[in-house]
Motif scaffolding. Structure first.
Motif, short mmCIF file in Angstrom:
data_model
loop_
_atom_site.label_atom_id
_atom_site.label_comp_id
_atom_site.label_asym_id
_atom_site.label_seq_id
_atom_site.Cartn_x
_atom_site.Cartn_y
_atom_site.Cartn_z
N MET A 33 7.93 7.99 14.41
CA MET A 33 8.95 7.03 13.87
C MET A 33 9.85 9.15 13.66
O MET A 33 11.26 8.30 14.10
N LEU A 34 9.32 10.21 13.57
CA LEU A 34 10.49 11.21 13.44
C LEU A 34 10.99 11.26 15.18
O LEU A 34 11.70 11.38 15.75
N ALA A 35 9.91 10.90 16.40
CA ALA A 35 10.17 10.99 18.16
C ALA A 35 11.46 10.54 17.51
O ALA A 35 11.82 10.71 18.96
N SER A 36 11.31 8.66 17.58
CA SER A 36 12.14 8.48 17.45
C SER A 36 13.83 8.34 16.80
O SER A 36 14.59 7.43 16.92
N GLY A 37 13.69 9.18 16.50
CA GLY A 37 15.37 10.10 15.61
C GLY A 37 15.23 10.06 14.05
O GLY A 37 16.40 9.65 14.17
N ARG A 38 14.52 9.19 13.18
CA ARG A 38 14.62 8.94 12.01
C ARG A 38 14.21 10.11 11.45
O ARG A 38 13.31 10.87 11.50
N SER A 39 14.20 9.43 9.86
CA SER A 39 14.90 10.66 8.94
C SER A 39 13.53 10.87 8.78
O SER A 39 11.89 10.21 8.85
N ALA A 40 12.60 12.31 8.48
CA ALA A 40 11.45 12.85 7.60
C ALA A 40 11.48 11.28 6.74
O ALA A 40 10.09 10.69 6.42
#
Length: 72
Positions: A1-8
């Motif tokens: 999820m982080l790699a796709s630009g989502r927040s922590a």
């Protein structure tokens, strides 16, 4: 999820949902005889499918029977 630009926060939420779904799946397979007889073959089929689709591009790159004799 982080790699796709989502927040922590979204990444942690997704990890929690995945963990809960895993525990629910294990419980469903453990407590239901019918789900157990379907779940194992289904998960084995998914594993074989993923392995085969990862290997097919390598097999298609080689011509003839050269892939059987390659050392790498």
């Amino acid at each position: 999820m982080l790699a796709s630009g989502r927040s922590a926060r979204i990444a942690v939420s997704a990890a929690c949902v995945l963990g809960a779904a895993t525990v629910a799946g294990v419980a469903a397979i453990h407590f239901s005889a019918i789900a157990g007889s379907i779940g194992l073959p289904l998960s084995a089929g998914v594993a074989l499918y993923v392995a085969a689709t990862d290997l097919l591009p390598e097999v298609n790159r080689a011509h003839g029977i050269a892939i059987a004799y390659s050392s790498s």
